[in-house]
Write a protein that holds these residues in place. Structure first.
Motif, PDB file in Angstrom:
ATOM      1  N   VAL A 444       0.777  -1.240  -0.038  1.00 28.07           N
ATOM      2  CA  VAL A 444       0.159  -0.012   0.006  1.00 28.07           C
ATOM      3  C   VAL A 444       0.968   1.155  -0.111  1.00 28.07           C
ATOM      4  O   VAL A 444       1.757   1.226   1.020  1.00 28.07           O
ATOM      5  CB  VAL A 444      -0.977  -0.028   1.171  1.00 28.07           C
ATOM      6  CG1 VAL A 444      -1.813   1.385   1.346  1.00 28.07           C
ATOM      7  CG2 VAL A 444      -1.842  -1.196   1.318  1.00 28.07           C
ATOM      8  N   ALA A 446       1.866   5.546   0.130  1.00 24.13           N
ATOM      9  CA  ALA A 446       1.362   6.520   0.820  1.00 24.13           C
ATOM     10  C   ALA A 446       0.220   7.459   0.108  1.00 24.13           C
ATOM     11  O   ALA A 446      -0.724   7.840   0.691  1.00 24.13           O
ATOM     12  CB  ALA A 446       2.691   7.623   1.099  1.00 24.13           C
ATOM     13  N   GLU A 448      -2.173   5.960  -1.642  1.00 21.40           N
ATOM     14  CA  GLU A 448      -3.375   5.395  -1.425  1.00 21.40           C
ATOM     15  C   GLU A 448      -3.780   5.627  -0.226  1.00 21.40           C
ATOM     16  O   GLU A 448      -5.099   5.784   0.041  1.00 21.40           O
ATOM     17  CB  GLU A 448      -3.094   3.848  -1.629  1.00 21.40           C
ATOM     18  CG  GLU A 448      -2.908   3.415  -3.454  1.00 21.40           C
ATOM     19  CD  GLU A 448      -2.551   2.005  -3.223  1.00 21.40           C
ATOM     20  OE1 GLU A 448      -3.180   1.212  -4.036  1.00 21.40           O
ATOM     21  OE2 GLU A 448      -1.677   1.479  -2.898  1.00 21.40           O
ATOM     22  N   ARG A 449      -3.104   5.385   0.896  1.00 21.95           N
ATOM     23  CA  ARG A 449      -3.346   6.088   2.059  1.00 21.95           C
ATOM     24  C   ARG A 449      -4.127   7.163   2.121  1.00 21.95           C
ATOM     25  O   ARG A 449      -5.179   7.788   2.917  1.00 21.95           O
ATOM     26  CB  ARG A 449      -2.267   5.798   3.101  1.00 21.95           C
ATOM     27  CG  ARG A 449      -1.681   4.479   3.345  1.00 21.95           C
ATOM     28  CD  ARG A 449      -0.734   4.451   4.497  1.00 21.95           C
ATOM     29  NE  ARG A 449       0.129   3.221   4.121  1.00 21.95           N
ATOM     30  CZ  ARG A 449       0.042   2.106   4.782  1.00 21.95           C
ATOM     31  NH1 ARG A 449      -1.136   1.852   5.575  1.00 21.95           N
ATOM     32  NH2 ARG A 449       0.766   0.925   4.787  1.00 21.95           N
ATOM     33  N   ARG A 452      -7.588   7.129   0.431  1.00 22.63           N
ATOM     34  CA  ARG A 452      -8.460   6.540   1.439  1.00 22.63           C
ATOM     35  C   ARG A 452      -9.003   7.298   2.517  1.00 22.63           C
ATOM     36  O   ARG A 452     -10.369   7.457   2.717  1.00 22.63           O
ATOM     37  CB  ARG A 452      -7.849   5.097   2.183  1.00 22.63           C
ATOM     38  CG  ARG A 452      -8.552   4.537   3.001  1.00 22.63           C
ATOM     39  CD  ARG A 452      -9.968   4.090   2.546  1.00 22.63           C
ATOM     40  NE  ARG A 452      -9.569   3.261   1.592  1.00 22.63           N
ATOM     41  CZ  ARG A 452      -9.524   1.708   1.600  1.00 22.63           C
ATOM     42  NH1 ARG A 452      -9.464   1.173   2.878  1.00 22.63           N
ATOM     43  NH2 ARG A 452      -9.252   0.855   0.521  1.00 22.63           N
ATOM     44  N   ALA A 457      -0.783  12.588   5.873  1.00 25.91           N
ATOM     45  CA  ALA A 457      -0.148  12.049   6.975  1.00 25.91           C
ATOM     46  C   ALA A 457       0.776  13.045   7.862  1.00 25.91           C
ATOM     47  O   ALA A 457       1.983  13.545   7.145  1.00 25.91           O
ATOM     48  CB  ALA A 457       0.698  10.835   6.875  1.00 25.91           C
ATOM     49  N   ALA A 502       1.819   4.950   8.769  1.00 18.35           N
ATOM     50  CA  ALA A 502       0.452   4.301   8.322  1.00 18.35           C
ATOM     51  C   ALA A 502      -0.925   5.313   7.918  1.00 18.35           C
ATOM     52  O   ALA A 502      -1.819   4.523   7.586  1.00 18.35           O
ATOM     53  CB  ALA A 502      -0.231   3.723   9.815  1.00 18.35           C
ATOM     54  N   GLY A 503      -0.262   6.332   7.456  1.00 15.57           N
ATOM     55  CA  GLY A 503      -1.300   7.358   6.620  1.00 15.57           C
ATOM     56  C   GLY A 503      -2.054   8.205   7.759  1.00 15.57           C
ATOM     57  O   GLY A 503      -3.099   8.757   7.393  1.00 15.57           O
TER      58      GLY A 503
END
Length: 538
Positions: A444, A446, A448-449, A452, A457, A502-503
């Motif tokens: 996954v 960054a 895409e996070r 979503r 981040a 983890a975003g």
């Protein structure tokens, strides 16, 4: 309004019964700006005597003030363009619907806007139509919006297209001009799925070939528009082979009745037919087909009915009842589709939406944008997002398996809408092509996070006497608006980096961070607004 009939004065019940049995044809007018779409509808209603006298008087008065046809002529476009902004600018903005009938058919007309920024309105109007009238200004020929609307008509599966070459009076009713436009249009649509195309030269302003044949174009031997609308064959357009019945509501008024309500999407259901309910796969037989007026022996698209079954099997809203047929529907959690994007905020892969397919609504994402389609050249371009009014080919992933067909097989179970989770607004519409390809699972990213969670981040440090309380209030406000965040009361660099990796948004009580806000000076709303201004959340 309806056509004139002697039965109205002699036997109103017989007239209403006759009117109810007439076939319904839904059609839309589309094309480039100022091609004469609204004028054509006004002329169609006027020449077929479908306008009340007070309506005509009002349009005559408004033509002096708002009309665009010049002195001495009625601007029939004003019959459809009722919004003040439409009359001031002489354009169509919203989709306008008009209803009329002849001795053989009932009609619903959708007048759709020609401007590019209103392409979503055109797609909305076309989604329920059987036929499209694409207007072309004889002076300019095939234009950008002509191509765009033809492509959307093809995507939406409209099987009948009437190409109305309008304003022939301005080009001296030239057969040569008409033939050139016809050749140009046919060249463009070679690769589109438009099966039945009829060309009609006309002047909507003067009424040539609208309701009555034109004396100014004796070289044209085809039927005028009204006759074509009355005679086009649409009875075989629906899929009567593959029976599909999405369940909308389970009707349980008492202990002795359990029925499944919905609209037949395609095919035919008969009493005694063996059916299967999907996705469970349980089978039974149709015990009865119930309507308000009594029971029926069979039901077909697009009838709204209630089905009762011989066996008590578990069926709920969103399930699909299917009959026995050669083509089985697909059950999967991923499918490939064409998507028309309908909102200012761009479509990006990874962002979560609600996908509504028939009567089933499930969370889902556009996991991959394969390409964006240039509607002028039909070329495919690489894309990471779709902007307002753009069309692309995408893979959609949903959180649970859904029942669907390719759009060409069944419009009712092959189309879907995309709903924003927060605003509950419809932001896109799609037509399914096939089941989704098996993707190679990768790490996954960054990006895409960020897509979503609609955020970047970031670590945010809050200082001041009430920093701890405001931290948890900010976490709640961000969470309620769809963002992913957590609070660290004892910030440590390694933990902050892990949370950002983890975003997520990391809200720290004190310490060092990417952004620092003093809660003694700023309110919760001030800090939230600042995060938006810094484009940390969006």
């Amino acid at each position: 309004m309806s056509h004139q009939s002697d039965l109205i004065s002699t036997d109103i019940n017989a007239y209403l019964a006759q009117h109810e049995r007439k076939e319904m044809l839904r059609f839309l007018t589309c094309g480039n700006v100022d091609d004469g779409k609204s004028t054509l509808i006004g002329r169609l209603l006027h020449d077929s005597k479908m306008i009340y006298e007070d309506q005509l008087a009002a349009v005559q008065a408004d033509s002096v003030k708002s009309g665009t046809t010049g002195a001495g002529k009625i601007d029939l476009a004003l019959l459809v363009d009722g919004l003040q902004a439409e009359r001031e600018q002489g354009i169509t903005i919203d989709v306008a619907y008009r209803y009329f009938s002849t001795s053989t058919r009932k009609f619903i007309i959708a007048d759709t806007p020609g401007h590019e920024q209103y392409t979503r309105n055109m797609a909305t109007g076309a989604s329920t139509c059987d036929l499209a009238i694409i207007l072309i200004d004889a002076r300019y020929g095939v234009q950008t919006q002509t191509k765009r609307h033809s492509f959307i008509a093809s995507l939406l599966g409209l099987k009948h297209v009437i190409v109305a070459v309008n304003k022939m009076d301005i080009v001296d009713y030239s057969e040569e001009v008409f033939n050139k436009i016809k050749a140009d249009y046919l060249k463009f649509v070679e690769n589109l799925d438009l099966q039945d195309i009829v060309f009609i030269p006309m002047s909507a302003l003067d009424g040539d070939n609208v309701v009555n044949p034109s004396e100014n174009m004796p070289w044209f031997t085809g039927a005028p528009l009204m006759e074509t609308l009355n005679t086009v064959v649409i009875a075989n357009d629906r899929n009567f082979t593959n029976a599909r019945f999405p369940v909308q509501y389970v009707n349980r008024p008492n202990l002795d009745f359990r029925g499944f309500c919905g609209t037949v999407a395609s095919g035919i259901f008969k009493k005694g037919d063996l059916i299967t309910t999907l996705p469970s796969g349980k089978s039974s037989k149709i015990k009865s087909i119930v309507t308000f007026d009594g029971e029926l022996e069979e039901a077909f698209a697009p009838m709204a009915v209630t089905l009762t079954l011989e066996d008590e099997i578990d069926i709920s809203r969103g399930d699909v009842i299917v009959g026995e047929q050669a083509i089985e529907p697909i059950i999967a959690d991923k499918f490939k589709a064409h998507i028309v994007w309908m909102t200012e905020k761009a479509l990006t892969s990874g962002r979560q939406y609600i996908i509504k397919l028939a009567t089933r609504s499930v969370p889902g994402t556009v996991s991959l944008i394969h390409h964006r389609i240039d509607v002028n050249t039909m070329e495919h371009h690489d894309a990471t997002e779709l902007q307002l009014n753009e069309i692309g080919c995408c893979t959609v992933s949903v959180s649970a398996p859904v029942v669907f067909d390719p759009y060409k097989t069944s419009h009712g179970t092959g189309s879907f809408i995309i709903i924003d989770r927060l605003s509950n607004s419809t932001v896109g519409a799609g037509m399914i092509l096939s089941v989704g390809d098996e993707d190679v699972l990768t790490a996954v990213s960054a990006e895409e996070r960020a897509a979503r969670f609609s955020q970047k981040a970031t670590s945010v440090a809050l200082t001041g006497a009430s920093s701890a309380d405001v931290a948890y209030q900010l976490e709640r406000k961000l969470f309620d608006n769809g963002h992913a965040t957590t609070v660290l009361e004892t910030p440590e660099a390694a933990l902050i980096d892990a949370i950002k990796g983890a975003g997520l948004l990391c809200i720290c009580v004190g310490g060092n961070a990417d952004l620092v806000y003093n809660t003694d000076e700023l309110t919760l709303d001030d800090i939230y607004a600042a995060l938006k201004e810094e484009k940390v959340i969006y």
